[in-house]
Scaffold this motif. Structure first.
Motif, mmCIF file in Angstrom:
data_model
loop_
_atom_site.group_PDB
_atom_site.id
_atom_site.type_symbol
_atom_site.label_atom_id
_atom_site.label_comp_id
_atom_site.label_asym_id
_atom_site.label_seq_id
_atom_site.Cartn_x
_atom_site.Cartn_y
_atom_site.Cartn_z
ATOM 1 N N ALA A 1 0.257 1.264 -11.764
ATOM 2 C CA ALA A 1 0.030 2.424 -12.412
ATOM 3 C C ALA A 1 0.297 3.741 -12.098
ATOM 4 O O ALA A 1 0.832 4.500 -12.880
ATOM 5 N N LYS A 2 -0.034 4.158 -10.843
ATOM 6 C CA LYS A 2 0.538 5.392 -10.445
ATOM 7 C C LYS A 2 1.990 5.332 -10.547
ATOM 8 O O LYS A 2 2.275 6.658 -10.645
ATOM 9 N N SER A 3 2.702 4.400 -10.211
ATOM 10 C CA SER A 3 4.090 4.437 -10.253
ATOM 11 C C SER A 3 4.870 4.427 -11.703
ATOM 12 O O SER A 3 6.027 4.327 -11.810
ATOM 13 N N SER A 4 3.926 4.489 -12.767
ATOM 14 C CA SER A 4 4.419 4.133 -14.317
ATOM 15 C C SER A 4 5.123 3.081 -14.419
ATOM 16 O O SER A 4 5.933 2.782 -15.334
ATOM 17 N N ALA B 1 3.538 3.913 -1.332
ATOM 18 C CA ALA B 1 4.206 4.291 -2.730
ATOM 19 C C ALA B 1 5.825 3.848 -3.045
ATOM 20 O O ALA B 1 6.082 3.665 -3.882
ATOM 21 N N GLN C 1 0.626 -1.267 -0.022
ATOM 22 C CA GLN C 1 0.045 0.041 0.111
ATOM 23 C C GLN C 1 0.824 1.241 0.033
ATOM 24 O O GLN C 1 0.270 2.392 -0.120
ATOM 25 N N TYR D 1 6.832 0.793 -4.746
ATOM 26 C CA TYR D 1 7.011 0.664 -5.991
ATOM 27 C C TYR D 1 8.170 1.625 -6.675
ATOM 28 O O TYR D 1 8.715 1.389 -7.773
ATOM 29 N N GLN D 2 8.484 2.599 -5.983
ATOM 30 C CA GLN D 2 9.715 3.565 -6.331
ATOM 31 C C GLN D 2 10.848 2.623 -6.186
ATOM 32 O O GLN D 2 11.847 2.572 -7.042
ATOM 33 N N ILE E 1 -6.053 -0.173 -16.522
ATOM 34 C CA ILE E 1 -4.454 0.030 -16.630
ATOM 35 C C ILE E 1 -3.545 -0.932 -17.441
ATOM 36 O O ILE E 1 -2.743 -0.378 -17.756
ATOM 37 N N GLY F 1 -3.385 -0.719 -8.925
ATOM 38 C CA GLY F 1 -3.497 0.645 -8.913
ATOM 39 C C GLY F 1 -2.139 1.439 -8.625
ATOM 40 O O GLY F 1 -1.759 2.367 -9.455
ATOM 41 N N ASN F 2 -1.205 0.654 -7.581
ATOM 42 C CA ASN F 2 -0.298 1.410 -7.225
ATOM 43 C C ASN F 2 0.944 1.309 -8.558
ATOM 44 O O ASN F 2 1.657 1.957 -8.557
#
Length: 504
Positions: free
Chosen positions: A139-142, A97, A95, A100-101, A175, A136-137
């Motif tokens: 996708a948010k993190s490209s 960010a 959950q 994913y970075q 996505i 979803g995460n």
């Protein structure tokens, strides 16, 4: 699998890296692919989970899994050492960010070291409630931007019902493209299951007979000796209909009933499977009692040991209405199969663990032999045994040796062990390799999943709407409830079980 494709440099990110699925199935499968030279020279496996572990601790855990669950026995020290160099661990919260970075940083690092872009496969070996969170995460993190190189693998269940499966498909579709989504059903990777298509469409002998003119009925039976054990928390919200019939058994039915595809491309094969699901007769509420039965196991004895009933399993609801056995009679309303019943059954704590497809042919139109010559007469059967025995056998009538004309049933058998000396790969080996190659033939498509849910929803709604007054209604080490025998006996048939040694 596509035989002419070459596996490109690949990075696996396994969510649930410390879980049971990874230890039992995923890492052993990847290890065997490595031993067989099927993995690319440049590959990496990133395991992730909440538990803080070093890379070495993670590798040691998975080595224990290899030594317990590998089809080739304990790992070779040198081979394991070479394989383990490609594995790392990242403690993380799905959950957050920052998780994913860190993935992005690692992926870019591998690509820089390899001096090439890599295919990235995100494997979600986690509980279904985390599917939307992780997707979803990502996708948010490209991390999903490259549609050609990014893939996501999702384990069943694909939703809890029709509505939730549609919601999941809609979310994933926002996505990923459908070409990136690999809904994995390990049954489709089994050798004998794949051989159903080869058997039907590579031989001129059977396909002309594969229709309502010659086939009396079809049975698909997946039985298990084990109970739910420690899985009662999950199982109580699922049950046999959701856990097995909606996916595994309906997929087997599609392989038996599908029309010949034009070619062996993924979408063509899956189109024909969807055609079957759409042609299957829907259940009106009043049809459910006649066409579907359920059961729940009580206590009993299995192989000399006393075992508890479902409601007494650890963590189980003592008044649970969840079925551990389900049997359904389906019809495929098209020209090929009109009027031919397809019986499916599955259950836990049954007499034997086995997965068998039985195709029973119609009787000969006119028997020329006197009745006394055929003391063991039976209709011809084609029996496809998926497990534990892997075989395809055709049962026919033949003359018994002797002076008199006496007929009995004999088997014409294709047995994997007797025919091939090499060991068959595990289902996950086939499916993971296909994922790397981008071949979706053995994977579920979104419309397939929804069509299967749509078919069984009337049964689910009926069973959830009225509690069974007879649970538990079969004992451990039986073949299930009496109502299951009645379901098929009403049509003049009986459930077929293959003898332990395959002989009569």
């Amino acid at each position: 699998m596509s035989p002419n494709k070459k596996v490109q440099p690949t990075i696996f990110v396994i969510f649930g890296g410390t879980g049971d699925l990874n230890a039992r199935k995923l890492t052993p499968a990847l290890y065997h692919l490595f031993l067989d030279g099927q993995l690319p020279e440049q590959f990496a496996i990133i395991g992730t989970g909440r538990t803080p572990l070093s890379d070495e601790q993670f590798r040691t855990r998975l080595l224990d899994g290899i030594n317990q669950f590998s089809r080739t026995g304990k790992a070779d020290k040198k081979a394991w050492s070479d394989f383990a160099e490609h594995m790392v661990y990242q403690a993380s919260d799905v959950q957050e960010a920052t998780t994913y970075q860190q993935f992005s940083k690692r992926i870019k690092g591998y690509e820089k070291d390899w001096d090439t872009e890599a295919n990235v496969i995100y494997y979600l070996a986690v509980a279904p409630e985390f599917f939307p969170v992780i997707a979803g995460n990502l996708a948010k993190s490209s991390l999903t931007a490259d549609a050609e190189r990014t893939r996501i693998v999702i384990e069943k269940p694909f939703g809890h019902d029709l509505e939730s499966s549609r919601e999941l498909n809609k979310l994933l579709g926002q996505i990923f493209t459908e070409r990136q989504i690999y809904r994995i059903d390990h049954y489709l990777g089994k050798e004998t299951v794949q051989n159903i298509m080869a058997f039907r469409f590579a031989n001129a002998l059977f396909e002309p007979l594969w229709n309502r003119n010659y086939i009396d009925h079809v049975q698909i039976s997946v039985t298990e000796q084990l109970g739910v054990g420690e899985r009662s928390g999950y199982y109580d919200g699922a049950g046999a209909l959701r856990d097995m019939i909606q996916n595994h058994l309906l997929q087997l039915l599609c392989l038996v009933a599908m029309e010949p595809p034009v070619d062996f491309t993924a979408d063509e094969v899956r189109n024909r499977k969807v055609d079957v699901l759409r042609a299957m007769r829907r259940f009106a509420p009043e049809d459910v009692r006649e066409s579907a039965v359920r059961g729940q196991y009580g206590d009993g004895w299995m192989e000399g040991k006393q075992v508890p009933g479902y409601r007494e399993e650890p963590g189980a609801n003592p008044t649970s209405n969840t079925e551990t056995f389900a049997a359904v009679k389906f019809f495929v309303d098209n020209w090929r199969w009109q009027g031919v019943p397809f019986y499916v059954r599955t259950g836990k704590r049954l007499h034997r663990s086995a997965s068998i497809i039985t195709v029973q042919f119609k009787d000969v139109p006119h028997c020329i032999f006197p009745a006394e010559t055929a003391e063991s007469w039976q209709q011809n059967r084609l029996i496809i045994s998926i497990q534990p025995e892997m075989s395809i056998r055709l049962q026919v009538q033949a003359k018994r040796p002797g002076l008199d004309m006496m007929l009995n049933t004999v088997d014409m058998v294709f047995d994997y062990k007797g025919t091939y000396t090499s060991q068959a790969p595990e289902a996950y080996e086939t499916l993971l390799l296909d994922t790397m190659l981008g071949d979706q033939t053995l994977f579920m498509r979104g419309d397939q999943v929804e069509a299967a849910w749509d078919l069984i929803m009337p049964i689910l709604n009926s069973w959830q709407g009225r509690a069974s007054q007879s649970f538990p209604n079969y004992s451990a080490d039986s073949w299930g409830p009496e109502v299951a025998e009645a379901l098929i006996a009403r049509d003049g048939f009986h459930w077929f079980t293959l003898p332990l040694n395959g002989k009569h």
